[in-house]
Design a protein around this motif. Structure first.
Motif, mmCIF file in Angstrom:
data_model
loop_
_atom_site.group_PDB
_atom_site.id
_atom_site.type_symbol
_atom_site.label_atom_id
_atom_site.label_comp_id
_atom_site.label_asym_id
_atom_site.label_seq_id
_atom_site.Cartn_x
_atom_site.Cartn_y
_atom_site.Cartn_z
ATOM 1 N N ALA A 1 20.124 51.745 -62.625
ATOM 2 C CA ALA A 1 18.883 51.897 -61.876
ATOM 3 C C ALA A 1 19.070 51.493 -60.419
ATOM 4 O O ALA A 1 18.578 52.167 -59.501
ATOM 5 N N ALA A 2 19.793 50.409 -60.198
ATOM 6 C CA ALA A 2 20.029 49.946 -58.830
ATOM 7 C C ALA A 2 20.800 50.992 -58.029
ATOM 8 O O ALA A 2 20.509 51.240 -56.856
ATOM 9 N N THR A 3 21.777 51.611 -58.685
ATOM 10 C CA THR A 3 22.576 52.637 -58.006
ATOM 11 C C THR A 3 21.765 53.891 -57.715
ATOM 12 O O THR A 3 21.786 54.420 -56.598
ATOM 13 N N MET A 4 21.036 54.362 -58.719
ATOM 14 C CA MET A 4 20.316 55.621 -58.572
ATOM 15 C C MET A 4 19.079 55.487 -57.682
ATOM 16 O O MET A 4 18.658 56.461 -57.059
ATOM 17 N N ASN A 5 18.499 54.313 -57.638
ATOM 18 C CA ASN A 5 17.295 54.109 -56.829
ATOM 19 C C ASN A 5 17.593 53.754 -55.379
ATOM 20 O O ASN A 5 16.687 53.701 -54.548
ATOM 21 N N ALA A 6 18.851 53.514 -55.076
ATOM 22 C CA ALA A 6 19.216 53.062 -53.725
ATOM 23 C C ALA A 6 19.053 54.157 -52.674
ATOM 24 O O ALA A 6 18.806 53.862 -51.499
ATOM 25 N N CYS A 7 19.189 55.418 -53.080
ATOM 26 C CA CYS A 7 19.145 56.541 -52.133
ATOM 27 C C CYS A 7 18.316 57.678 -52.705
ATOM 28 O O CYS A 7 17.936 57.672 -53.882
ATOM 29 N N THR A 8 18.071 58.679 -51.890
ATOM 30 C CA THR A 8 17.414 59.885 -52.385
ATOM 31 C C THR A 8 18.371 60.647 -53.295
ATOM 32 O O THR A 8 19.582 60.400 -53.303
ATOM 33 N N THR B 1 22.481 60.723 -53.032
ATOM 34 C CA THR B 1 23.301 60.308 -54.178
ATOM 35 C C THR B 1 24.245 61.424 -54.602
ATOM 36 O O THR B 1 25.432 61.199 -54.853
#
Length: 289
Positions: free
Chosen positions: A207-214, A218
């Protein structure tokens, strides 16, 4: 305006419910299973809920409507079209919404174009229970403009692709590589995480990885990074496969990932880019030429 559905499964039911709410009153439907001992009651239940008119044959549908949505299983779409030919009229708009291939969509058009009908290859790109008649839909074929003219006033969300049958479905099928592949990948991830009792930590990290950018950012980062680091990542995935086999998880998606990364490494992109990550994903595919 009179609309027909040949095939009254989820597509026909959900779209009819939406069209009715949007003011389209005259909807005629036929389903080959309507007299079936097991599935017949479900068809009739849907007919009652959506308040459409159930008729006794496909021919009767075609005799009563201006637009027909053929919503049969993809494996039956071409044969259904051939069976309908004797009853088609030049004033009819024939919209195939089946999940058949682009080749089949072209075959349908070849089978029916001699009748003078207008044809649309319609590819639906969203959840029917959620969107109903407003499901985002791509359209190709010589009847695409007519579909927009007739059905947009009743809530359809249609985007024309071209006048060539099969092109709308081709876009949907490419999209399906992701939309069907991602759930399959997640099943493998969650199965392993659950067995290892680390699901909360894995999901937190993802979640942290996928939510960090648009999404676009990504996508760009993952593809460009893999172009340069494919060999190393393929080797890592082989270790992942060994781990999964050790906990009795069938590594179907992981094996496919390793195979695709190995293929990518064979393109020698790391050398072409001098070990530096390219800025845009399109550069990766341009470098493969």
């Amino acid at each position: 305006m009179k609309l027909g559905f040949i095939g009254f499964g989820e597509v026909g039911f959900e779209m009819s419910t939406g069209f009715k709410a949007s003011g389209l009153e005259q909807i005629f439907v036929y389903d080959v299973m309507q007299g079936h001992d097991v599935y017949g009651p479900l068809v009739k239940e849907r007919v009652e809920k959506s308040k459409v008119t159930l008729v006794s044959s496909s021919q009767e549908v075609l005799e009563n409507v201006d637009v027909v949505f053929v919503a049969v299983p993809g494996s039956k779409a071409l044969q259904t079209a051939k069976e309908l030919v004797p009853f088609l009229k030049s004033s009819l708009l024939y919209v195939d919404v089946s999940a058949s291939s682009p080749e089949v969509k072209r075959g349908i058009w070849e089978s029916i174009k001699g009748t003078g009908v207008s044809f649309v290859d319609a590819a639906m790109l969203g959840s029917l229970p959620l969107y109903k008649n407003k499901v985002p839909t791509l359209a190709s074929g010589n009847g695409s403009d007519l579909l927009l003219k007739l059905m947009v006033p009743y809530g359809m969300d249609v985007e024309k692709v071209s006048d060539t049958p099969g092109e709308a479905t081709g876009i949907k099928f490419v999209r399906s590589i992701f939309m069907k592949g991602l759930p399959a990948l997640l099943v493998e991830v969650l199965e392993a995480a659950s067995i290892m009792k680390v699901d909360h930590l894995v999901l937190k990290s993802l979640a942290a990885t996928m939510n960090a950018c648009t999404f676009e950012q990504t996508l760009n980062r993952l593809v460009t990074g893999s172009a340069v680091h494919a060999e190393r990542r393929a080797h890592e995935m082989k270790d992942v496969i060994s781990m999964l086999e050790g906990i009795n998880v069938e590594p179907i998606m992981s094996k496919a990932t390793a195979e695709r990364l190995t293929w990518l490494a064979s393109k020698k992109l790391k050398e072409k880019f001098g070990g530096k990550t390219p800025k845009e994903w399109k550069e990766v595919f341009e470098a493969m030429d």
